[in-house]
Design a protein around this motif. Structure first.
Motif, PDB file in Angstrom:
ATOM      1  N   VAL A 204     -36.387  58.871  77.044  1.00 58.78           N
ATOM      2  CA  VAL A 204     -37.649  59.610  77.115  1.00 58.78           C
ATOM      3  C   VAL A 204     -38.346  59.175  78.399  1.00 58.78           C
ATOM      4  N   LEU A 205     -38.500  60.109  79.331  1.00 57.33           N
ATOM      5  CA  LEU A 205     -39.069  59.806  80.634  1.00 57.33           C
ATOM      6  C   LEU A 205     -40.456  60.433  80.757  1.00 57.33           C
ATOM      7  N   PRO A 206     -41.413  59.722  81.332  1.00 58.09           N
ATOM      8  CA  PRO A 206     -42.712  60.361  81.577  1.00 58.09           C
ATOM      9  C   PRO A 206     -42.539  61.447  82.630  1.00 58.09           C
ATOM     10  N   GLU A 207     -43.048  62.633  82.336  1.00 56.40           N
ATOM     11  CA  GLU A 207     -42.908  63.737  83.277  1.00 56.40           C
ATOM     12  C   GLU A 207     -43.856  63.533  84.453  1.00 56.40           C
ATOM     13  N   ALA A 208     -43.322  63.561  85.654  1.00 55.50           N
ATOM     14  CA  ALA A 208     -44.116  63.284  86.850  1.00 55.50           C
ATOM     15  C   ALA A 208     -44.665  64.573  87.446  1.00 55.50           C
ATOM     16  N   GLU A 209     -45.916  64.506  87.870  1.00 50.73           N
ATOM     17  CA  GLU A 209     -46.514  65.611  88.615  1.00 50.73           C
ATOM     18  C   GLU A 209     -46.139  65.449  90.091  1.00 50.73           C
ATOM     19  N   GLU A 210     -46.354  66.513  90.841  1.00 49.98           N
ATOM     20  CA  GLU A 210     -46.035  66.454  92.269  1.00 49.98           C
ATOM     21  C   GLU A 210     -46.864  65.395  92.987  1.00 49.98           C
ATOM     22  N   VAL A 211     -48.093  65.151  92.462  1.00 46.86           N
ATOM     23  CA  VAL A 211     -48.943  64.126  93.091  1.00 46.86           C
ATOM     24  C   VAL A 211     -48.432  62.720  92.783  1.00 46.86           C
ATOM     25  N   ASP A 212     -47.647  62.581  91.692  1.00 47.94           N
ATOM     26  CA  ASP A 212     -47.111  61.264  91.326  1.00 47.94           C
ATOM     27  C   ASP A 212     -45.942  60.876  92.222  1.00 47.94           C
ATOM     28  N   ILE A 213     -45.078  61.838  92.476  1.00 51.36           N
ATOM     29  CA  ILE A 213     -43.882  61.595  93.274  1.00 51.36           C
ATOM     30  C   ILE A 213     -43.762  62.685  94.341  1.00 51.36           C
ATOM     31  N   VAL A 214     -43.836  62.285  95.578  1.00 53.40           N
ATOM     32  CA  VAL A 214     -43.674  63.231  96.687  1.00 53.40           C
ATOM     33  C   VAL A 214     -42.223  63.161  97.154  1.00 53.40           C
ATOM     34  N   ILE A 215     -41.533  64.295  97.070  1.00 51.03           N
ATOM     35  CA  ILE A 215     -40.126  64.353  97.457  1.00 51.03           C
ATOM     36  C   ILE A 215     -39.995  65.132  98.757  1.00 51.03           C
ATOM     37  N   ASN A 216     -39.410  64.491  99.733  1.00 52.97           N
ATOM     38  CA  ASN A 216     -39.176  65.115 101.034  1.00 52.97           C
ATOM     39  C   ASN A 216     -37.928  65.990 100.957  1.00 52.97           C
ATOM     40  N   ASP A 217     -38.043  67.241 101.368  1.00 49.73           N
ATOM     41  CA  ASP A 217     -36.900  68.158 101.326  1.00 49.73           C
ATOM     42  C   ASP A 217     -35.709  67.620 102.106  1.00 49.73           C
ATOM     43  N   ASN A 218     -35.986  66.859 103.157  1.00 49.31           N
ATOM     44  CA  ASN A 218     -34.894  66.308 103.970  1.00 49.31           C
ATOM     45  C   ASN A 218     -34.110  65.224 103.230  1.00 49.31           C
ATOM     46  N   ASP A 219     -34.685  64.724 102.122  1.00 46.20           N
ATOM     47  CA  ASP A 219     -34.011  63.693 101.328  1.00 46.20           C
ATOM     48  C   ASP A 219     -33.126  64.287 100.234  1.00 46.20           C
ATOM     49  N   LEU A 220     -33.039  65.614 100.176  1.00 45.31           N
ATOM     50  CA  LEU A 220     -32.290  66.276  99.108  1.00 45.31           C
ATOM     51  C   LEU A 220     -31.017  66.941  99.636  1.00 45.31           C
ATOM     52  N   ARG A 221     -29.947  66.812  98.870  1.00 44.69           N
ATOM     53  CA  ARG A 221     -28.744  67.614  99.116  1.00 44.69           C
ATOM     54  C   ARG A 221     -28.580  68.561  97.928  1.00 44.69           C
TER      55      ARG A 221
END
Length: 357
Positions: A204-221
């Motif tokens: 059971v994971l706490p659902e993160a909002e975009e303000v909680d975790i900022v993901i850089n598009d360049n870090d994604l494949r």
């Protein structure tokens, strides 16, 4: 700071908040919503604190009256003291619990992940049963349950399944469900009537909002491919399935439940964000638990936490030594609260005992 001084400070803060929210035109931007929430959260605590102070004063008055000369008044005072001797400790504990440090994730929605463990097809069938149990429990709580991903086997069991659960205090009520759940029963595939032991893992994971975790598009494949059903057969003629890898952490999420690539990508990102946030949350919790003398279980998700014994109709939680013989009610969701509530109370009691030491 003494207990009384802490109450004084809270009463003062509550008055400040009351004055502030009564004049919203003087507040800037999102200040009104923020202060209104703080006022709403603090109000029941202040109500308990004021009730405790009133009961404490009445108890002191009753004790003084007992020493009086009037026999009737002494009798009334003794009766009132007996009632207040129970009420004052009860209100004190309620207030102490309300003042315990809050888990920042408790108010968040949650991502539920269930995976089949040891036991082959039977483990997958049990994983499906657990997933359905949480879905029914969510409905009884008035929560929204949205399936994010299902990976079925040929018998209708789930190799893994995930869902987004939203509502009031979802993570607080479900966070202690994480761990290994073990089942003992005669599988539908068993011809000799032998009892087998299988397992499934729940996270059971706490659902993160975009303000909680900022993901850089360049870090994604991001890879796209065709969806497949039980047995590997193709269930779509377009590349709608999505696999996302977060390169810095290596976290990988795959979604193929929707026919739309866009929807699968959105679901995958929601799970990815939750897993990255959860990794940080678990690190902080591990640091806190290292300094705590008592807690519910080890906090390790590989820990065996509960056994469901179908022949005996028994469910046992090994962390708090709680056993009930209403397995059917637990599996249909209506009996699960007996465990979730007991686990929360056990955790609160452990924290409270540390505060008192």
């Amino acid at each position: 700071m003494s207990f009384d001084k802490k109450i004084d400070a809270l009463v003062k803060r509550h008055k400040e908040l009351s004055d502030a929210v009564s004049a919203p035109d003087k507040l800037k931007g999102g200040e009104y919503a923020k202060l209104s929430k703080e006022y709403s959260d603090l109000s029941p605590i202040i109500e308990t604190a004021l009730a405790l102070r009133q009961a404490t004063r009445e108890l002191e008055d009753a004790k003084a009256m007992i020493n009086g000369k009037d026999a009737d008044m002494r009798a009334l005072a003794l009766e009132e003291k007996a009632t207040l001797d129970v009420l004052v400790p009860k209100l004190t504990e309620e207030l102490q619990l309300a003042l315990l440090p809050k888990d920042e994730a408790d108010a968040k929605n949650a991502i539920l992940e269930v995976r089949a463990g040891t036991g082959g097809d039977e483990a997958a069938l049990f994983a499906a049963d657990l997933f359905a149990m949480y879905q029914r429990f969510a409905a009884l709580q008035g929560w929204k349950f949205e399936v994010l991903e299902l990976s079925e086997n040929a018998l209708g069991g789930y190799k893994d399944a995930s869902a987004s659960i939203s509502g009031k205090n979802v993570f607080q009520k479900l966070k202690f469900e994480s761990g290994v759940h073990r089942v003992q029963r005669v599988p539908t595939t068993e011809t000799q009537g032998r009892i087998h032991t299988s397992a499934a893992t729940v996270a059971v994971l706490p659902e993160a909002e975009e303000v909680d975790i900022v993901i850089n598009d360049n870090d994604l494949r991001i890879d796209v491919f065709r969806s497949s059903g039980p047995g590997g057969q193709s269930v779509n003629t377009t590349d709608s399935a999505v696999r996302i890898v977060h390169i810095p952490t290596g976290v990988t999420v795959q979604c193929q439940d929707e026919k739309s690539q866009h929807k699968n990508k959105a679901k995958a990102l929601k799970i990815l964000r939750a897993r990255i946030y959860d990794a940080e949350y678990q690190k902080r919790e591990a640091e806190r638990s290292a300094s705590r003398k008592g807690q519910v279980g080890s906090g390790d998700r590989s820990e065996r936490i509960r056994t469901y014994n179908f022949p005996q109709g028994r469910v046992s939680d090994h962390r708090i030594n709680l056993t009930t013989y209403n397995l059917d009610a637990v599996m249909d969701g209506s009996g699960l609260a007996a465990f979730t509530d007991a686990l929360i109370k056990e955790d609160q009691a452990a924290k409270l005992s540390e505060v008192k030491e």
